[in-house]
Motif scaffolding. Structure first.
Motif, PDB file in Angstrom:
ATOM      1  N   ARG A 280      -1.360 -55.091  23.474  1.00 66.95           N
ATOM      2  CA  ARG A 280      -2.690 -54.470  23.496  1.00 66.95           C
ATOM      3  C   ARG A 280      -3.377 -54.617  24.848  1.00 66.95           C
ATOM      4  O   ARG A 280      -4.070 -53.709  25.298  1.00 66.95           O
ATOM      5  CB  ARG A 280      -3.566 -55.057  22.386  1.00 66.95           C
ATOM      6  N   LYS A 281      -3.229 -55.790  25.496  1.00 75.48           N
ATOM      7  CA  LYS A 281      -3.905 -56.005  26.786  1.00 75.48           C
ATOM      8  C   LYS A 281      -3.396 -55.018  27.833  1.00 75.48           C
ATOM      9  O   LYS A 281      -4.178 -54.382  28.537  1.00 75.48           O
ATOM     10  CB  LYS A 281      -3.681 -57.433  27.267  1.00 75.48           C
ATOM     11  N   ARG A 282      -2.092 -54.928  27.927  1.00 80.79           N
ATOM     12  CA  ARG A 282      -1.514 -54.021  28.925  1.00 80.79           C
ATOM     13  C   ARG A 282      -1.881 -52.565  28.609  1.00 80.79           C
ATOM     14  O   ARG A 282      -2.182 -51.769  29.502  1.00 80.79           O
ATOM     15  CB  ARG A 282       0.005 -54.178  28.974  1.00 80.79           C
ATOM     16  N   GLU A 283      -1.874 -52.245  27.350  1.00 80.30           N
ATOM     17  CA  GLU A 283      -2.205 -50.874  26.940  1.00 80.30           C
ATOM     18  C   GLU A 283      -3.656 -50.538  27.283  1.00 80.30           C
ATOM     19  O   GLU A 283      -3.955 -49.441  27.779  1.00 80.30           O
ATOM     20  CB  GLU A 283      -1.974 -50.740  25.433  1.00 80.30           C
ATOM     21  N   ALA A 284      -4.560 -51.482  27.042  1.00 85.01           N
ATOM     22  CA  ALA A 284      -5.981 -51.252  27.335  1.00 85.01           C
ATOM     23  C   ALA A 284      -6.211 -51.089  28.837  1.00 85.01           C
ATOM     24  O   ALA A 284      -6.949 -50.193  29.274  1.00 85.01           O
ATOM     25  CB  ALA A 284      -6.822 -52.409  26.798  1.00 85.01           C
ATOM     26  N   LEU A 285      -5.579 -51.970  29.633  1.00 85.27           N
ATOM     27  CA  LEU A 285      -5.709 -51.872  31.089  1.00 85.27           C
ATOM     28  C   LEU A 285      -5.137 -50.558  31.600  1.00 85.27           C
ATOM     29  O   LEU A 285      -5.736 -49.887  32.452  1.00 85.27           O
ATOM     30  CB  LEU A 285      -5.002 -53.049  31.769  1.00 85.27           C
ATOM     31  N   GLN A 286      -3.961 -50.192  31.080  1.00 87.28           N
ATOM     32  CA  GLN A 286      -3.316 -48.956  31.540  1.00 87.28           C
ATOM     33  C   GLN A 286      -4.175 -47.742  31.215  1.00 87.28           C
ATOM     34  O   GLN A 286      -4.251 -46.789  31.997  1.00 87.28           O
ATOM     35  CB  GLN A 286      -1.935 -48.811  30.896  1.00 87.28           C
ATOM     36  N   LYS A 287      -4.861 -47.799  30.085  1.00 88.23           N
ATOM     37  CA  LYS A 287      -5.726 -46.680  29.692  1.00 88.23           C
ATOM     38  C   LYS A 287      -6.866 -46.492  30.692  1.00 88.23           C
ATOM     39  O   LYS A 287      -7.199 -45.365  31.079  1.00 88.23           O
ATOM     40  CB  LYS A 287      -6.282 -46.940  28.287  1.00 88.23           C
ATOM     41  N   VAL A 288      -7.474 -47.604  31.118  1.00 85.61           N
ATOM     42  CA  VAL A 288      -8.575 -47.510  32.088  1.00 85.61           C
ATOM     43  C   VAL A 288      -8.038 -47.038  33.443  1.00 85.61           C
ATOM     44  O   VAL A 288      -8.675 -46.221  34.124  1.00 85.61           O
ATOM     45  CB  VAL A 288      -9.303 -48.863  32.244  1.00 85.61           C
ATOM     46  N   ILE A 289      -6.866 -47.546  33.830  1.00 88.02           N
ATOM     47  CA  ILE A 289      -6.246 -47.112  35.103  1.00 88.02           C
ATOM     48  C   ILE A 289      -5.982 -45.611  35.066  1.00 88.02           C
ATOM     49  O   ILE A 289      -6.254 -44.888  36.039  1.00 88.02           O
ATOM     50  CB  ILE A 289      -4.933 -47.886  35.366  1.00 88.02           C
ATOM     51  N   ASP A 290      -5.485 -45.127  33.939  1.00 89.26           N
ATOM     52  CA  ASP A 290      -5.215 -43.685  33.802  1.00 89.26           C
ATOM     53  C   ASP A 290      -6.505 -42.874  33.897  1.00 89.26           C
ATOM     54  O   ASP A 290      -6.525 -41.786  34.493  1.00 89.26           O
ATOM     55  CB  ASP A 290      -4.522 -43.399  32.465  1.00 89.26           C
ATOM     56  N   THR A 291      -7.583 -43.426  33.321  1.00 93.02           N
ATOM     57  CA  THR A 291      -8.880 -42.739  33.408  1.00 93.02           C
ATOM     58  C   THR A 291      -9.348 -42.665  34.855  1.00 93.02           C
ATOM     59  O   THR A 291      -9.804 -41.615  35.330  1.00 93.02           O
ATOM     60  CB  THR A 291      -9.940 -43.457  32.550  1.00 93.02           C
ATOM     61  N   MET A 292      -9.230 -43.802  35.578  1.00 98.28           N
ATOM     62  CA  MET A 292      -9.633 -43.817  36.991  1.00 98.28           C
ATOM     63  C   MET A 292      -8.799 -42.821  37.803  1.00 98.28           C
ATOM     64  O   MET A 292      -9.322 -42.121  38.678  1.00 98.28           O
ATOM     65  CB  MET A 292      -9.477 -45.217  37.575  1.00 98.28           C
ATOM     66  N   THR A 293      -7.511 -42.741  37.499  1.00 90.98           N
ATOM     67  CA  THR A 293      -6.634 -41.795  38.204  1.00 90.98           C
ATOM     68  C   THR A 293      -7.062 -40.359  37.924  1.00 90.98           C
ATOM     69  O   THR A 293      -7.109 -39.526  38.842  1.00 90.98           O
ATOM     70  CB  THR A 293      -5.172 -41.998  37.772  1.00 90.98           C
ATOM     71  N   SER A 294      -7.401 -40.068  36.658  1.00 88.40           N
ATOM     72  CA  SER A 294      -7.822 -38.700  36.324  1.00 88.40           C
ATOM     73  C   SER A 294      -9.150 -38.360  37.001  1.00 88.40           C
ATOM     74  O   SER A 294      -9.361 -37.221  37.420  1.00 88.40           O
ATOM     75  CB  SER A 294      -7.936 -38.531  34.804  1.00 88.40           C
ATOM     76  N   TRP A 295     -10.035 -39.351  37.129  1.00 90.57           N
ATOM     77  CA  TRP A 295     -11.305 -39.114  37.826  1.00 90.57           C
ATOM     78  C   TRP A 295     -11.065 -38.823  39.310  1.00 90.57           C
ATOM     79  O   TRP A 295     -11.672 -37.916  39.872  1.00 90.57           O
ATOM     80  CB  TRP A 295     -12.226 -40.325  37.665  1.00 90.57           C
ATOM     81  N   LEU A 296     -10.182 -39.606  39.928  1.00 91.33           N
ATOM     82  CA  LEU A 296      -9.860 -39.368  41.341  1.00 91.33           C
ATOM     83  C   LEU A 296      -9.232 -37.997  41.523  1.00 91.33           C
ATOM     84  O   LEU A 296      -9.554 -37.268  42.470  1.00 91.33           O
ATOM     85  CB  LEU A 296      -8.916 -40.459  41.862  1.00 91.33           C
ATOM     86  N   ASP A 297      -8.327 -37.626  40.617  1.00 90.94           N
ATOM     87  CA  ASP A 297      -7.687 -36.306  40.695  1.00 90.94           C
ATOM     88  C   ASP A 297      -8.725 -35.195  40.567  1.00 90.94           C
ATOM     89  O   ASP A 297      -8.651 -34.175  41.270  1.00 90.94           O
ATOM     90  CB  ASP A 297      -6.637 -36.157  39.589  1.00 90.94           C
ATOM     91  N   ALA A 298      -9.687 -35.399  39.663  1.00 86.48           N
ATOM     92  CA  ALA A 298     -10.724 -34.379  39.466  1.00 86.48           C
ATOM     93  C   ALA A 298     -11.601 -34.233  40.709  1.00 86.48           C
ATOM     94  O   ALA A 298     -11.937 -33.116  41.121  1.00 86.48           O
ATOM     95  CB  ALA A 298     -11.587 -34.735  38.251  1.00 86.48           C
ATOM     96  N   LEU A 299     -11.980 -35.359  41.312  1.00 87.28           N
ATOM     97  CA  LEU A 299     -12.792 -35.302  42.538  1.00 87.28           C
ATOM     98  C   LEU A 299     -12.004 -34.676  43.677  1.00 87.28           C
ATOM     99  O   LEU A 299     -12.549 -33.878  44.455  1.00 87.28           O
ATOM    100  CB  LEU A 299     -13.269 -36.708  42.917  1.00 87.28           C
TER     101      LEU A 299
END
Length: 641
Positions: A280-299
């Motif tokens: 669960r810990k790794r999954e939760a962290l990876q989810k936030v990292i993926d969100t940050m990546t999608s935000w950077l891609d959008a910008l």
């Protein structure tokens, strides 16, 4: 970001009564007269300014306000002609540098340098702009360093010998200190960042001033700390706070950089985390990292569409001053719209000759005369940010909360706040009455309790609390308040795609006037709201190319002003237009892929907390079925800020 009582007390101060403002703001902030005037002017001069015995020039007024933590963002700035010309030239320089138009920047800066006096603030501005140009051109770092050293020491002469906490500084001076340390004394940069963090955390600045410097301090703290010495838990906490502040205010100052820091920090944590049994810990962290990546891609996607840079290149944004008007133009335009003669306007206030000289920009009248003329023209003589007239701090607090809950769609709370507001404002004042009726009608309209015809009629009536509707539609130069423009925008939206949309024509004419007079950047808040909606209307009319051009151009202008409030709306207009083209077998633009655009739009919805559109776009991605463009309360929020 919670606003303190101090914030609202500062916002309630009357900018027209500058001497009283200085005295009251110093009391609120606990700042001595000596600290306020240090390296700006003599103690005796500052005393005379505070007592109203001497009028400070615009440069000095602006810096005093900045040191007191009173940000001019959100105010309409009314200037006499000489000050207006200086303001306009400075904005031309700033905007030219921002757009890498170095020929214009050099030309205008040379003119400004010739006309400047002996004022340290004018010299400081020239030095900083020279440094900005050289930085953007990647020129000699040594020369840039000397420019920043000379600039900062003009108003912070003892910067090498004192700590930040001992000084009274503006956001501009804090920024210069950061650049000075980075260029001249890089080993000191980290400790200066820590000092500035402590300084700005003491509620010296209001929200919009604070968010201009905080993200940059965090980024420079990151840059100035060796990789092995970085406290990633703290950097994550600090960068996340900066990101949330930027999302709240709809600004982009160092946003890309802070998101990148957050992604890097989270990735390092992920590499070192000990997994639990279910992962669960790794999954939760990876989810936030993926969100940050999608935000950077959008910008990145936005910057690619606009042809702009994703990373901050200058500090020019600190010198962008919005919503300034020449007092003579405002009086003349408003008088003519109301069909008043000079004789009728001046009755009981001043001579007809005074009106003539004001409109001809040949005199600086007494502020009290300008106040009275404004009030007779149904404009606020109180000059306050909250679009209401009241000397009670509580009124400003409530008006601020009304904006917040209105944009959340919590209309029950808004209605309670409106009832409370009536205790602190006079509804005999047409400006207050108009504000209240505007909010009430927006609630009914957005709740679907009124037909389009009823909305149009009601907003016409609200508009006419202060200006005849026919006068707004008439040809010629105009001056409208923000609430008046909001009413006109609502009317145009309800009329919609009809070719007989005279409200839309009036808005287009007004935007053209604003662009010629002061420029798009100087009126970006009203510009982005009006033009985004106009792009929507042209799309409804089937003029897809025109709609796309307006939408992307508006997005580009917003990028140059570091505003991101409506990116998701502007991008979705493009998606909707492409869908309509596809239905009609009209060729799509080269390189268009709907899924990519929708994913980027979804990320922009998340960044901007546009929850309603985020839900719609998610459904769109799942089902690939068209949805109607909706212009909700977010446009009102963008317009106010």
């Amino acid at each position: 970001m919670e606003k303190s009582k101090k914030y609202y007390e500062l916002q309630a101060l009357d900018l027209w009564d500058f001497p009283t403002l200085i005295r009251k703001a110093r009391e609120i902030q606990g700042i001595t007269l000596e600290a306020l005037c240090k390296d700006l002017c003599s103690f005796s001069t500052m005393g005379k300014i505070e007592r109203g015995e001497r009028l400070a020039g615009k440069e000095l007024r602006d810096r005093i306000l900045a040191r007191l933590g009173v940000c001019s963002d959100g105010y309409e700035n009314f200037l006499f002609y000489e000050d207006y010309l200086v303001w306009k030239r400075k904005q031309c320089i700033v905007n030219a540098i921002e757009k890498s138009d170095f020929a214009t920047a050099e030309k205008e800066l040379a003119i400004y340098e010739k006309k400047k006096g002996e004022c340290n603030l004018e010299k400081q501005f020239c030095l900083v702009m020279r440094a900005q140009i050289m930085q953007k051109r990647c020129e000699d770092p040594g020369v840039i360093a000397r420019l920043y050293e000379k600039a900062v020491k003009m108003t912070v002469s003892d910067i090498d010998d004192v700590s930040i906490k001992e000084l009274c500084l503006s956001v501009h001076e804090l920024d210069m200190i950061l650049e000075y340390e980075r260029c001249c004394r890089p080993k000191q940069l980290a400790s200066r960042c820590e000092e500035i963090l402590a300084y700005i955390s003491s509620e010296v600045f209001d929200t919009y001033s604070y968010v201009k410097i905080y993200p940059k301090v965090i980024y420079y703290l990151y840059l100035s700390t060796a990789d092995s010495d970085r406290d990633w838990y703290r950097l994550l906490r600090l960068s996340n706070r900066g990101i949330e502040q930027l999302r709240t205010t709809g600004r982009m100052y160092y946003l890309w950089e802070l998101i990148e820091i957050r992604r890097e920090g989270l990735t390092r944590l992920l590499d070192n985390v000990e997994d639990d049994e279910e992962g669960r810990k790794r999954e939760a962290l990876q989810k936030v990292i993926d969100t940050m990546t999608s935000w950077l891609d959008a910008l990145d996607f936005v910057h690619e569409l606009c042809g702009t840079h994703r990373k901050m290149e200058t500090s020019c944004y600190l010198y962008q001053q919005k919503e300034a008007y020449c007092i003579g133009d405002v009086i003349r335009r408003r008088r003519e719209m109301l069909g008043m003669t000079k004789k009728e306007l001046c009755e009981g206030i001043c001579s007809e000759k005074t009106i003539g000289r004001l409109e001809a920009k040949k005199t600086k009248s007494q502020i009290e005369i300008v106040r009275l003329l404004f009030e007779k023209l149904n404009l606020s003589g109180e000059y306050q940010r909250a679009q209401i007239v009241s000397k009670d701090v509580k009124a400003s607090v409530i008006a601020g909360e009304i904006g917040v809950y209105s944009n959340k769609g919590d209309y029950k709370k808004v209605e309670l706040l409106l009832a409370e507001l009536e205790q602190y404002i006079s509804l005999e004042n047409p400006i207050n009455r108009q504000y209240k009726e505007w909010i009430e009608t927006r609630i009914k309209s957005n709740s679907g309790k009124m037909s389009k015809e009823e909305v149009i009629q009601r907003f016409k009536e609200i508009l006419e609390d202060t200006i005849p509707y026919e006068a707004v539609l008439g040809k010629g130069e105009k001056y409208l308040t923000n609430v008046e423009m909001q009413c006109l925008l609502k009317i145009a939206l309800c009329i919609g795609k009809s070719k007989e949309n005279m409200a839309l024509d009036a808005l287009l004419e007004l935007c053209g006037q604003l662009a010629v007079d002061e420029g798009i950047h100087e009126h970006i808040a009203v510009w982005e709201a009006i033009m985004t909606n106009i792009a929507n209307i042209y799309g409804d009319r089937g003029e897809y190319d025109k709609s796309d051009m307006i939408s992307i151009n508006t997005m580009k202008e917003c990028v140059h002003c570091y505003r991101m409030n409506l990116f998701d709306m502007q991008l979705y207009i493009n998606i909707w237009n492409c869908r309509e083209r596809k239905k009609k077998n009209i060729p799509l633009q080269k390189g268009y892929h709907e899924d990519v655009y929708l994913k980027r739009c979804l990320a922009l919805c998340q960044i901007n907390r546009d929850n309603a559109r985020e839900i719609m776009v998610k459904e769109q991605l799942k089902n690939s079925c068209p949805i109607q463009i909706s212009t909700g309360n977010r446009l009102d929020q963008a317009y106010r800020s």
